[in-house]
Every structure is written in C-alpha cells, then in structure tokens.
Design a protein around this motif. Sequence first.
Motif, PDB file in Angstrom:
ATOM      1  N   GLY A 157       0.759  -1.190   0.135  1.00 30.53           N
ATOM      2  CA  GLY A 157      -0.019   0.125  -0.078  1.00 30.53           C
ATOM      3  C   GLY A 157       0.870   1.256   0.273  1.00 30.53           C
ATOM      4  N   LEU A 158       1.942   1.208   0.877  1.00 25.46           N
ATOM      5  CA  LEU A 158       2.850   2.394   0.714  1.00 25.46           C
ATOM      6  C   LEU A 158       3.532   2.832  -0.564  1.00 25.46           C
ATOM      7  CD1 LEU A 158       4.271   4.767   2.326  1.00 25.46           C
ATOM      8  CD2 LEU A 158       5.845   2.868   3.160  1.00 25.46           C
ATOM      9  N   VAL A 159       3.961   1.788  -0.974  1.00 21.77           N
ATOM     10  CA  VAL A 159       4.560   1.986  -2.223  1.00 21.77           C
ATOM     11  C   VAL A 159       3.823   2.084  -3.522  1.00 21.77           C
ATOM     12  CG1 VAL A 159       6.779   0.865  -1.459  1.00 21.77           C
ATOM     13  CG2 VAL A 159       4.973  -0.464  -3.024  1.00 21.77           C
ATOM     14  N   THR A 160       2.581   1.879  -3.452  1.00 22.18           N
ATOM     15  CA  THR A 160       1.549   2.135  -4.414  1.00 22.18           C
ATOM     16  C   THR A 160       0.742   3.221  -4.331  1.00 22.18           C
ATOM     17  OG1 THR A 160       1.348  -0.197  -4.595  1.00 22.18           O
ATOM     18  CG2 THR A 160      -0.446   0.928  -5.644  1.00 22.18           C
ATOM     19  N   ARG A 161       0.123   3.551  -3.330  1.00 18.69           N
ATOM     20  CA  ARG A 161      -0.631   4.736  -3.039  1.00 18.69           C
ATOM     21  C   ARG A 161      -0.339   5.367  -1.616  1.00 18.69           C
ATOM     22  NH1 ARG A 161      -3.653   6.370  -7.101  1.00 18.69           N
ATOM     23  NH2 ARG A 161      -4.422   7.987  -5.677  1.00 18.69           N
ATOM     24  N   ALA A 193       6.348  -4.134  10.937  1.00 18.20           N
ATOM     25  CA  ALA A 193       7.244  -3.119  10.735  1.00 18.20           C
ATOM     26  C   ALA A 193       8.543  -3.539  10.256  1.00 18.20           C
ATOM     27  CB  ALA A 193       7.465  -2.379  12.333  1.00 18.20           C
ATOM     28  N   LEU A 194       8.832  -4.766  10.521  1.00 14.09           N
ATOM     29  CA  LEU A 194      10.097  -5.135   9.810  1.00 14.09           C
ATOM     30  C   LEU A 194      10.000  -5.464   8.228  1.00 14.09           C
ATOM     31  CD1 LEU A 194      11.340  -7.748  12.488  1.00 14.09           C
ATOM     32  CD2 LEU A 194      12.216  -5.599  12.172  1.00 14.09           C
ATOM     33  N   VAL A 195       8.818  -5.583   8.027  1.00 16.86           N
ATOM     34  CA  VAL A 195       8.406  -6.225   6.663  1.00 16.86           C
ATOM     35  C   VAL A 195       8.237  -4.781   5.722  1.00 16.86           C
ATOM     36  CG1 VAL A 195       6.814  -7.208   4.964  1.00 16.86           C
ATOM     37  CG2 VAL A 195       7.255  -8.242   7.451  1.00 16.86           C
ATOM     38  N   VAL A 196       7.722  -3.798   6.597  1.00 15.47           N
ATOM     39  CA  VAL A 196       7.464  -2.425   5.903  1.00 15.47           C
ATOM     40  C   VAL A 196       8.784  -1.632   5.771  1.00 15.47           C
ATOM     41  CG1 VAL A 196       6.177  -0.209   6.226  1.00 15.47           C
ATOM     42  CG2 VAL A 196       5.308  -2.381   6.717  1.00 15.47           C
ATOM     43  N   VAL A 197       9.782  -1.938   6.562  1.00 12.72           N
ATOM     44  CA  VAL A 197      11.057  -1.177   6.336  1.00 12.72           C
ATOM     45  C   VAL A 197      11.789  -1.169   5.028  1.00 12.72           C
ATOM     46  CG1 VAL A 197      13.463  -1.086   6.972  1.00 12.72           C
ATOM     47  CG2 VAL A 197      11.636  -1.428   8.810  1.00 12.72           C
ATOM     48  N   PRO A 198      11.591  -2.128   4.341  1.00 17.64           N
ATOM     49  CA  PRO A 198      12.099  -2.034   2.862  1.00 17.64           C
ATOM     50  C   PRO A 198      11.306  -1.137   1.951  1.00 17.64           C
ATOM     51  CG  PRO A 198      12.210  -4.284   3.339  1.00 17.64           C
ATOM     52  CD  PRO A 198      11.244  -3.803   4.518  1.00 17.64           C
ATOM     53  N   ALA A 199       9.833  -1.174   2.150  1.00 20.65           N
ATOM     54  CA  ALA A 199       8.829  -0.222   1.567  1.00 20.65           C
ATOM     55  C   ALA A 199       9.252   1.138   1.874  1.00 20.65           C
ATOM     56  CB  ALA A 199       7.547  -0.564   1.887  1.00 20.65           C
ATOM     57  N   ILE A 200       9.511   1.577   3.077  1.00 21.51           N
ATOM     58  CA  ILE A 200       9.817   2.795   3.461  1.00 21.51           C
ATOM     59  C   ILE A 200      11.427   3.291   2.708  1.00 21.51           C
ATOM     60  CG2 ILE A 200      10.418   4.331   5.311  1.00 21.51           C
ATOM     61  CD1 ILE A 200       8.749   2.585   7.386  1.00 21.51           C
ATOM     62  N   ALA A 201      12.209   2.328   2.859  1.00 22.71           N
ATOM     63  CA  ALA A 201      13.541   2.653   2.197  1.00 22.71           C
ATOM     64  C   ALA A 201      13.458   2.933   0.742  1.00 22.71           C
ATOM     65  CB  ALA A 201      14.377   1.454   2.306  1.00 22.71           C
TER      66      ALA A 201
END
Length: 548
Positions: free
Chosen positions: A223-227, A258-266
Amino acid sequence: MLDNPIGFGASDFIELILAVLLSPLALAWRPWLEPPARKLAERTVWSMAALAALPVALRLAILGRHPAPSPDIYDEFGHLLAADTLLHFRLANPPHPLHQFFETFYVLQEPSYSSIYAAGQGMALAFGRLIFGHPWAGVVVSVAAFCSLCYWMLRGWTTPGWALTGGLLAALEFGPLNEWMNGYWGGAVSAAAGCLVFGSLPRLRAGGRTRDSVWLGLGLAIGLVTRPYESIFLLLSVGLFFARGELRTLARALAVAALVVVPAIAITLVQNKQATGRWTTLPYALARYQYGVPAAFTVAPNPIPHRELTPQQETSYRSQVSYHGEATDTLARFFERLEYRVRFYRFFFFPPQYLALPFFLAALREYRFVWVLLTLAIFGLGANFYPFFFPHYIAAVTCLFVLMSVTGLKRLNPAAAVLVVFLCVVHFVFWYGLHVFDDKEFSLALRRYETWDAINHTNPERRILVSRELAEVPGKLLVFVRYTRQHIFQDEWVYNAADIDGARIVWARDLGEPENEKLRRYYPDRAVMLLEPDVRPPRLGPYEPEVP
C-alpha cells in the motif's frame, strides 16, 4: 445512464429482466453445483488457484477481438515510465539537457526526469514486461492475485463456502471487463494489498501466528509503495480494529509487520531523493507545486524551490490557490463533492448486490462489522479531500465491499441468496457475451448502454493508427508534435521512454523553428518527422517549419 445518485442505468434494467426470466434455472442447478463447490471451498490452495485463473482465462479468451490495451490516459504513461525506469535499475532518470521539449503530464523534468507516481504500479508493469515481454501481463497478474487473495481475506471473516462465493463475485466484477484489467493506471495492486491487511486482522485477533503479522506488514508495504496517501488510512484502520482493549495484540503484530514495511519505506525515501533531491518530498508533491495542479483546499508554500516557475506555471498555481484556498465555502464544497461521488461507488457492486446490502445492517451488532463501515468512511472522507476521484484511489477497501455483499447474502433466505448470486452471474455473462460477439448488430445496439465501458471500445484508435505508420518507417526518429490553437490540452502525445536518447522514437513538442533547430542538431542521426494530432485523422509526415 439514468439520472440517479447511484448511477443505475438502462442497461441494468435490461439484464435484470433477463435474469428474472432465467432465475428458475438457478434453483434447478443448485443441488448439482453446491456439493462440488463446498468441497472446493474447503481446499484453500485449489480455491485460490481457481480464482486466480478464472479472470485470466476469460480475458485471454477474447484477446482476438480485444487485444492488449493501448495506453491513452496520461496516468498510464506515467506508470509505464516508472516501469521503464525500474527496468533500467533506477528510480529516477537524470534530467535531459533539452528537457523543455519533453514537458508532459505527470512527469518531472527537473531536478530529475521521472514519473511523479510511487513505484508500486510500475513494479507490476515492469514484472510483466520482464517475464512476459509486455507490461500488460503485469496488470493481468495483479488482477489474478487480487481475486485469489479476496477469497483468502474472506476466509478470515466468514465460512469457506461464502468466501468462495465472494471470490467468484470479485473475479467476475473486477476481471476481464473491468477497467483495472484493461488499462495501466492501477487498481488491482492496491486491492491486493487491502486483502492482505484486512485478511490478517481477524486471524491476528483469533491468536494468529507470526506469518499473519508478516501478511499484515506485506499489505501495508505494498500500500505504501503504491498509494502513499491512502496507506495512511490503511494504518488507521488497523489501529481502529484493535481499539477495544487489544493493544497488546496490536503491538505484537505491528512489531513484526514493521520489519516487513522497512524495505517499502526505504524504497520510498530513495525514490524521493533520486526524483526530487529530498528524502521526504514525494515526486507527486513536487509536481503539484511545479505545474500548479489543484490541491484539495489549501496549497502550501513552495517546499523546495528547485527552480523558478515560468509565468504560465505561476498564473496557474495562483489561480488554484485562489479557488481551492477559499475558507468561506470549503465545507460546503466538501459535502457537495461527497454527494456527487456516491454514484462512483456503484463501481464496486453488481446491480443485484444492492438487494443484499440492506441485510448487512443486521450484522452491525458485532463491532467487527461496525469497523467495516468506519473503515469505508475513513477512506471515503479521506479521499474526498482531493478534488478528483477515481475508484482506484480507494481500491484497498475493495474486499470490504465484497465482504458487505457476502455478509448480506449470508443473512438472506438460502434460496434468495442463490438467486441474487445467479443474477450477478447473469449480469456478467450478458455483457461478456456482447463482447464475444463484438461485431454483431445486436452487440453494437446494446453495448452503448453498458454502464462501465472499459474494454477497448474507447481505445485510442488515433494512437494505434500513428503507431502503425511509425512502425513502417525505418531507423531512429525524432517526431515533433504540433498542436493547433484549438487543441484540447488533455489530449497529450509527448511521452518518452526512460532513456530518451536511446529510444528509437523521440517525441518532442514543437517550440518553433529557432528552438526546434537545437533539438535537430542534438539528434543529427535521426530522421525528423512532424505529427499534427488535431487533424482528423492525425497527419504524420516529414518535418516542415510552421508558417508564421
């Protein structure tokens, strides 16, 4: 389409009458269909595989009449540029020294040459092009993933049989005839992310395992890297789900997620840095400042003055500030927009599903179904702060609309529920059949009543014609695009590959002979052509300077 707030059209009456006439068949087939369907519903892997294959098979079956869609809307070209950029192993491209010729919608030219969109949809298109040789394959795969995950999500909320029913409705409604499968501007990727998030929540509440937290994190990451904007609403809905004294469960789940979301944040931060020069500035936000596309209510001061605005950009920018920044009628405009958009939510339902929706209200005695309505309200109100709206903006909650239908059907009399599902199937078969017999007289007569016409009938015939003509011209080309004074500005033709200099065809704006000469000298090895798209049909020929 008839003038009513939910967009109920003449076509809906046609298919409902046909379905009522055929409804006795549904009751006659029920004893034969239910036993094997129940067995399939209990087998998660097989059910997910079947629901993934169904929309793909149905779409490929009519590929002869309706080939892979050609991009036409500037959003689509923006996502295709993002995909091409990713295939060059970067998130943004260096600016072109003569970028003034390549200015176009939803593409930054400075401080980088890049799409203004997040990378998620571009990743799907890049996957399709890399594995199957065509970006549309990525669209097809994302739709298959969504339909499959819709069943998985519903398994956490209801019985296997109703989960399979919901997955079938999703495959028919959002599959071969839907705009999400017949374009490049997205929808299914966000919808799949929503399935992962909303499917993991009831499993976590029931004492789910670590993998459920991983699915939650993966959904939030996609969701973060799409919208990015709507991903805020996803996170809010997660907190709201555990608001009734389950903070320990929420904390444990979010710690893993949160550990899975970290790459998307990066990925988001790196894309911001490469595209805008700042870690925390989205390309979308910079484009809104540079080109003056309206903000919802107020426009913030220039956050990053990379360059001075042109007089035209300054005028456009200030006009949007004066219109959308007025405080006196902001609230009134907000609710007027909300009322108008009610009809767009018709996108998420077959007409027969309206018969089941009132029965969903009986489920509101449980907090989890109250939460469904609250989440839909969060997305609806949050998206309403932006002045434009398309269904893919809130695609993440698509599975919740399916859940509402399934929950309502579950509370109907079994025979009535079978009839409603049958009406939905007839709805799909009716329109699919018209597309199968695409060139028949009855199809041409009835298809104009189709409420959501998404499959190739509105395809850009002029672009296809020009592409065919250019394919017959050998060698590398430089095509100047010359518009008339009466040109409709949304009809844009200047779109280029990520590597402009390496592309066979370079599209450029006609800026007048003195300026055009600069680009001709820059590309001495290219044959120079001129496209006049406002002529009917578009005129393509050798380049000639415009007569003053």
